[in-house]
Design an enzyme around this catalytic site. Structure first.
Site, mmCIF file in Angstrom:
data_model
loop_
_atom_site.group_PDB
_atom_site.id
_atom_site.type_symbol
_atom_site.label_atom_id
_atom_site.label_comp_id
_atom_site.label_asym_id
_atom_site.label_seq_id
_atom_site.Cartn_x
_atom_site.Cartn_y
_atom_site.Cartn_z
ATOM 1 N NE ARG A 14 -1.301 2.395 2.874
ATOM 2 C CZ ARG A 14 -0.698 3.484 3.343
ATOM 3 N NH1 ARG A 14 -0.578 4.570 2.580
ATOM 4 N NH2 ARG A 14 -0.199 3.489 4.558
ATOM 5 C CG ASP A 15 3.172 4.268 3.076
ATOM 6 O OD1 ASP A 15 3.087 5.157 2.220
ATOM 7 O OD2 ASP A 15 3.470 4.502 4.263
ATOM 8 C CG HIS A 210 3.335 4.156 9.311
ATOM 9 N ND1 HIS A 210 2.754 3.204 8.492
ATOM 10 C CD2 HIS A 210 3.796 5.109 8.471
ATOM 11 C CE1 HIS A 210 2.868 3.564 7.227
ATOM 12 N NE2 HIS A 210 3.490 4.717 7.184
ATOM 13 C CG HIS A 212 7.684 7.137 5.807
ATOM 14 N ND1 HIS A 212 7.508 6.939 4.456
ATOM 15 C CD2 HIS A 212 6.497 6.830 6.375
ATOM 16 C CE1 HIS A 212 6.266 6.541 4.222
ATOM 17 N NE2 HIS A 212 5.618 6.477 5.369
ATOM 18 C CB CYS A 243 7.949 11.006 -4.459
ATOM 19 S SG CYS A 243 7.191 11.803 -5.860
ATOM 20 C CG ASN A 252 6.518 2.641 4.744
ATOM 21 O OD1 ASN A 252 6.197 2.581 3.565
ATOM 22 N ND2 ASN A 252 5.725 3.144 5.668
#
Lengths: 322, 322
Positions: A14-15, A210, A212, A243, A252
């Site tokens: 997902r992420d 969570h 990064h 990105c 992450n």
């Protein structure tokens, strides 16, 4: 069933994939899910229930969910931005719904296009919908606080605001809270400050982290959160994400490195490190242009490495022998 | 003179370059030293006084030392394996001598070809030699405990052994103790265990940490050592180091990422992060084949980043204004 000291949850599908421009074929996603589950990762966020047109990567959300639910023992989670997402997830029988709102007002407006209070109201409807389901098909509802550790629009986010919305989500009926460092701004001192405050405010509710790894502090932040008592961590295999239009951005924290650090510390995750490293190949073969991180993958396991579970078994045998 | 909360020391010119097969020209080494000192790194281990034939990279040890000593405000350190190295350093007027012995017997035999007790006896002679110098030219003598956090030959190294040799070095007259994770085996729990024990055993003597980032746990280990009260850390610019014949190996923790983490945590290092990042170019231009690490270099500083010193000044101004 082996003992687990710390729960790791894969969010790369997902992420990690959500802003990757190339669609990962559904069968390859499922292969990733199956192999990582077989390596011992017991919870995977497999997709996001957003409009197909918004993120084409998740056009196969239904098929991925349905087939992931067939993987024995796996907790299948999915991200939802709103009630519509929750409806889709509940219809599919997903195990866990990760609702996300932002503590930063600006980020919430940009990300889900509404005020934070509207997000909260929507969350209450989601909880009500979940609770209206029969017990066996009722998903776990997670309240996520994006930008809790910093916002690219607003900068530092006041701890009081994080606590305020954590409490609001808890009171609205969240089964779990997740505190994300959405952009990768956190440092260990800040992590301790924010997590201590949130943990104190939400009582017995589980609180997950969570992180990064934008500037390399991800695992130091995990260690700081462990100190506070956090025992659930999101991560993505090979740290994929970031990105594609911003070459420096990373995703992450690296699942493989996270599991290695925890295991080194004597904390059992249930994950087989060699099997986990082998899963990276699925990603690298399918998306050869995706940047992959990972110190463990680079250096390999230490020679004759014995896992935390093995070391524990060793010392139990020693005790018996004495 | 600005306030410093944590001291960072560059070891890339010694630990990073020592197994690199290409000789870095002396003038480039000096440019690196000068620019990194100008960026605010106040202590640099510039070379190693080993026999020229053993490590050709340090054939210019004399010239590097003499010229580094001309850099204003810089503490010039060098590694010494034995008394002969100390004699060379004292003759040159170096500020600090980093003596190294290994806690692991096997590693000491392989690295400096003698028993640990012989190393200790040599260390006593080094201290005596230093103390026989006039006060103004007496170098600081550091006792280093290689393999304190794990040995590639012996595996785990007993904490009792680390404490034993730390105390022995302290009693022999060390001005400072450095505890290195020579191979990069440490995890945050182990760091806490070992550093707490050493700090308790050596009283008021300063204890520094020296971590390698082999499997990505370097900064998490720094954070754990900070928790114990350690305030001096070795690192190498761009994390250079590792073995060119072992593609997976990495070097020391990345100086740039270390300084960023400390600064993010509100701990002032005296280092200007942008100037520090600019120094990387000297290394990459001169040794294009050397692997360079660094998350800060990849991602860049956060937009509108204000350093720990600036944030502190901001809040002091606020206090005055109230």
């Amino acid at each position: 069933m082996q003992n687990i000291d710390v729960f790791v949850r894969e969010v790369g599908l997902r992420d990690g994939l959500q802003i990757h421009p190339t669609f990962m074929p559904t069968e390859r996603k499922l292969e990733w899910i199956r192999q990582e589950a077989a390596a011992g990762v017991a919870e995977i966020e497999v997709t996001s229930y957003v409009p197909r047109t918004l993120i084409p990567q998740f056009a196969d959300a239904e098929e991925v969910t349905v087939k992931a639910l067939q993987v024995p023992g796996l907790t299948v989670a999915a991200l939802i931005p709103n009630l519509r997402g929750a409806e889709r997830g509940i219809e599919l029988g997903v195990h866990k719904l990760n609702f996300v709102m932002s503590v930063s007002r600006t980020h919430n407006l940009k990300n889900v296009r509404r005020e934070r209070e509207e997000s909260l109201a929507d969350f209450k409807r989601i909880v009500a919908l979940a609770r209206s389901q029969p017990a066996e098909s009722r998903p776990v509802i997670v309240g996520g606080l994006a930008t809790a550790l910093g916002c690219s629009y607003e900068g530092r986010v006041p701890v009081d605001d994080v606590v305020k919305y954590a409490v609001a989500l808890a009171e609205a009926g969240a089964d779990e809270i997740v505190v994300p460092d959405t952009v990768g701004y956190a440092d260990p001192n800040q992590v301790r400050q924010v997590f201590k405050a949130v943990l104190a405010a939400v009582g017995n509710l589980p609180v997950a982290a969570h992180f990064h790894d934008t500037r390399g502090l991800g695992l130091a932040n995990v260690s700081a959160a462990l100190d506070c008592g956090v025992r659930s961590f999101d991560a993505s295999l090979a740290g994929i994400g970031g990105c594609p239009f911003a070459p420096g951005a990373t995703g992450n924290i690296v699942m493989d490195d996270l599991c290695f650090m925890l295991d080194s510390m004597g904390l059992r995750t249930g994950v087989d490190l060699e099997k986990l490293l082998a899963v990276r190949q699925i990603v690298s073969e399918t998306l050869p242009d995706i940047p992959m991180q990972g110190a463990l993958a680079r250096a390999g396991l230490p020679r004759n490495y014995r896992s935390a579970a093995q070391r524990q078994a060793d010392s139990e045998r020693q005790l018996v022998a004495q």
